[in-house]
Enzyme design. Structure first.
Site, PDB file in Angstrom:
ATOM      1  N   THR A  41     -19.901  71.838  24.197  1.00 40.96           N
ATOM      2  CA  THR A  41     -18.950  72.796  23.635  1.00 40.96           C
ATOM      3  C   THR A  41     -17.686  72.130  23.115  1.00 40.96           C
ATOM      4  O   THR A  41     -16.828  72.781  22.530  1.00 40.96           O
ATOM      5  CB  THR A  41     -18.556  73.831  24.691  1.00 40.96           C
ATOM      6  N   HIS A  46     -14.891  66.291  30.152  1.00 38.80           N
ATOM      7  CA  HIS A  46     -13.718  66.031  30.974  1.00 38.80           C
ATOM      8  C   HIS A  46     -14.212  65.677  32.363  1.00 38.80           C
ATOM      9  O   HIS A  46     -15.404  65.756  32.646  1.00 38.80           O
ATOM     10  CB  HIS A  46     -12.762  67.222  30.969  1.00 38.80           C
ATOM     11  N   HIS A  49     -16.750  67.641  34.377  1.00 38.24           N
ATOM     12  CA  HIS A  49     -18.145  67.577  33.958  1.00 38.24           C
ATOM     13  C   HIS A  49     -18.885  66.430  34.616  1.00 38.24           C
ATOM     14  O   HIS A  49     -20.102  66.373  34.595  1.00 38.24           O
ATOM     15  CB  HIS A  49     -18.230  67.315  32.440  1.00 38.24           C
ATOM     16  N   LYS A  83     -17.038  82.680  33.524  1.00 33.77           N
ATOM     17  CA  LYS A  83     -16.032  82.839  32.477  1.00 33.77           C
ATOM     18  C   LYS A  83     -15.524  84.275  32.469  1.00 33.77           C
ATOM     19  O   LYS A  83     -16.221  85.185  32.880  1.00 33.77           O
ATOM     20  CB  LYS A  83     -16.653  82.546  31.105  1.00 33.77           C
ATOM     21  N   ARG A  87     -17.300  82.932  24.972  1.00 30.99           N
ATOM     22  CA  ARG A  87     -16.884  81.675  24.384  1.00 30.99           C
ATOM     23  C   ARG A  87     -17.020  81.768  22.873  1.00 30.99           C
ATOM     24  O   ARG A  87     -17.892  82.445  22.357  1.00 30.99           O
ATOM     25  CB  ARG A  87     -17.804  80.601  24.919  1.00 30.99           C
ATOM     26  N   GLN A 172     -31.793  78.962  29.912  1.00 32.72           N
ATOM     27  CA  GLN A 172     -31.668  77.836  30.836  1.00 32.72           C
ATOM     28  C   GLN A 172     -32.904  77.746  31.730  1.00 32.72           C
ATOM     29  O   GLN A 172     -33.366  76.662  32.072  1.00 32.72           O
ATOM     30  CB  GLN A 172     -30.399  77.976  31.684  1.00 32.72           C
ATOM     31  N   ASP A 193     -21.605  77.018  40.139  1.00 30.96           N
ATOM     32  CA  ASP A 193     -21.606  78.190  39.253  1.00 30.96           C
ATOM     33  C   ASP A 193     -22.946  78.328  38.532  1.00 30.96           C
ATOM     34  O   ASP A 193     -23.225  79.339  37.918  1.00 30.96           O
ATOM     35  CB  ASP A 193     -20.451  78.103  38.242  1.00 30.96           C
ATOM     36  N   LYS A 228      -8.577  74.812  39.662  1.00 33.94           N
ATOM     37  CA  LYS A 228      -9.823  74.289  39.154  1.00 33.94           C
ATOM     38  C   LYS A 228      -9.543  72.940  38.534  1.00 33.94           C
ATOM     39  O   LYS A 228      -8.598  72.773  37.787  1.00 33.94           O
ATOM     40  CB  LYS A 228     -10.367  75.217  38.071  1.00 33.94           C
ATOM     41  N   LYS A 231     -12.561  71.807  33.809  1.00 33.82           N
ATOM     42  CA  LYS A 231     -13.022  73.089  33.258  1.00 33.82           C
ATOM     43  C   LYS A 231     -11.954  73.860  32.502  1.00 33.82           C
ATOM     44  O   LYS A 231     -11.352  73.351  31.604  1.00 33.82           O
ATOM     45  CB  LYS A 231     -13.673  73.919  34.354  1.00 33.82           C
ATOM     46  N   THR A 232     -11.693  75.087  32.919  1.00 33.12           N
ATOM     47  CA  THR A 232     -10.803  75.908  32.121  1.00 33.12           C
ATOM     48  C   THR A 232      -9.347  75.456  32.212  1.00 33.12           C
ATOM     49  O   THR A 232      -8.491  75.983  31.524  1.00 33.12           O
ATOM     50  CB  THR A 232     -10.864  77.367  32.565  1.00 33.12           C
TER      51      THR A 232
END
Length: 407
Positions: A41, A46, A49, A83, A87, A172, A193, A228, A231-232
């Site tokens: 994405t 980061h 991940h 989320k 997205r 998935q 998650d 977190k 991620k976000t």
RNA sequence: GGAGAGAUUCCCGAGUGGUCAAAGGGGGCAGACUGUAAAUCUGUUGGCUCAGCCUUCGAAGGUUCAAAUCCUUCUCUCUCCA
């Protein structure tokens, strides 16, 4: 328990497993093939991940075979798990570009040799799926009632969940099935998650192929104050050195909370467990442990050369010796100083401050230093006389340093 | 397709004609305390040629001496109904 799983457990990389005993005995019998997915994405991973990829390496070390699956297909939809909002949909070109960038970031870390470690892209089997066939063969195995009960969708039930996202789990699951068929992949690992998606894939394999597959998740990495990690979060720490420089990267780890040191040492380095524990023993200086952590992780991600530079630069900046050459450096024309460099401009040009207003604030609040001297006058200029051998250290606050160099 | 609700500064969220660069919270930044930690307290948080000026309140027009606030159109989002 199987030694590989034991390792994951003691490293804090095991949150849930669909059937730990069965997986353990399967792994005792010989190498297995596992996979971890990652949706492209953005054009850089980061640090958040990377958790699955640390686990990836641990498993490789024990002889298992790993597949890093780039979600070039799934990313066309976007995973709604965890989320709050849908997205933004990315163009196929962007996704391809991102996937390539991510693959090249993972390459040095996982060392894809095409045998024990390889990549694949689910675009290969998702992109041209026939909708009707997919519904007949895969869709019929999914109960909407069941899906709605998954925690992953709870949050989105409040804000709204689009149908396209609701399909993510099927895709998935289909990935897992495909990898099971193509490569005999029997284990999917991922962040906690992903639990719902992983379980769904496992069940799909059982229903369609009558095969046994497993899932294993890691705890979601948060900092001890509950934020977190990655991620976000806004200040996410990226692997791409042009987004997060190795020096910044190093400093991030150097500055984590005391409470996180051991956990991160175990998770983000490959130092032996005993050594990790020894580093944080009460009789040791916790700051040394942080430094070691920072060095190790930086070295793993950016290489030893960059890690040495970052360490040295940090020491120079914080007065522990080191090499000034390794500090973040900016080149500015000497003539500007000779003419009298307005401080505010200087701080902006040096990249310490995004605007002059912010530079002004910094000076007013006493956070600016020029050449180790607090600078109080926002209207004053910095002259060439302050240059020390064509060099000048600027400080914004206590932690942000820049070495200005003049020709 | 019908009926409503909404779009505010990095985020959440107040504001319904002038006193609004816009409350409050979060986050960020800085100061104090420290250990380049956490917690806490304080200040600050659009830009600039900074006691002044300029640009911001989904977009474009309009009313007005004056609009984030009123009118028109448009775009998008959400909820309910079909």
């Amino acid at each position: 328990m199987n030694p590989a799983l034991e390792t994951l457990k003691e490293r804090g990389l095991l949150q849930q497993c669909t059937d730990l005993d069965a997986l353990s005995s399967l792994m005792d019998k010989g190498p297995i093939t596992f996979y971890v997915g990652c949706d492209p994405t953005f054009h850089s991973l980061h640090i958040g991940h990377m958790v699955p990829f640390f686990a990836f390496r641990h498993l490789l070390k024990f002889g298992h075979t790993g597949i890093a699956l780039l979600g070039g297909g799934t990313a066309r939809i976007g995973d709604p798990s965890g989320k709050t909002e849908m997205r933004k949909l990315l163009s196929y070109e962007d996704l391809d570009r991102n996937a390539a960038a991510i693959e090249s970031q993972l390459k040095p870390f996982l060392g894809f040799d095409g045998v024990h470690a390889r990549t694949d892209n689910n675009k290969n089997w998702l992109a041209d799926l026939n909708y009707i066939d997919f519904l007949r063969e895969i869709g019929r195995h999914f109960s909407v009632n069941r899906m709605l009960s998954f925690e992953a969708y709870k949050m989105r039930m409040e804000t709204g969940l689009s149908f396209i996202e609701f399909n993510y789990q099927l895709l998935q699951s289909f990935d897992f099935l495909e990898l099971f068929r193509r490569h005999g992949c029997k284990l999917q690992i991922g962040g906690d998650d992903q639990w719902g998606n992983i379980v769904a894939g496992m069940e799909l394999i059982r229903r369609v192929e009558g095969g046994e597959a497993y899932g294993l998740t890691f705890p979601l990495v948060t900092t001890s104050d509950g934020k977190k990690m990655g991620k976000t979060e806004k200040g996410a720490l990226f692997l791409d050195p042009s987004i997060s420089s190795p020096y910044e990267f190093f400093q991030y780890w150097r500055n984590i909370s005391d409470a996180d040191v051991l956990r991160f040492l175990l998770m983000f380095t490959f130092l032996p467990t005993d050594e990790c524990r020894a580093l944080v023993a009460p009789d040791r200086n916790i700051n040394d442990a942080k430094e070691r952590l920072a060095y190790e992780v930086t070295s793993l991600i950016h290489g030893k050369v960059e890690a040495d530079k970052a360490l040295s630069g940090a020491k120079a900046a914080f007065g522990g010796g080191g090499d000034k050459n390794a500090m973040p450096t900016v080149r500015l024309a000497r003539s500007l100083f000779e003419a009298g460099y307005p401080v505010l401009d200087l701080f902006v040009d040096a990249g310490l401050t995004p605007s002059k207003s912010e530079a002004r604030r910094l000076v007013q609040q006493g956070g600016a230093s020029v050449g180790e001297q607090a600078w109080k006058d926002e209207k004053a200029s910095v002259g060439a006389d302050l240059l020390d051998d064509g060099e000048l250290i600027l400080k914004a606050g206590k932690k942000r340093f820049v070495r200005v160099l003049c020709d």
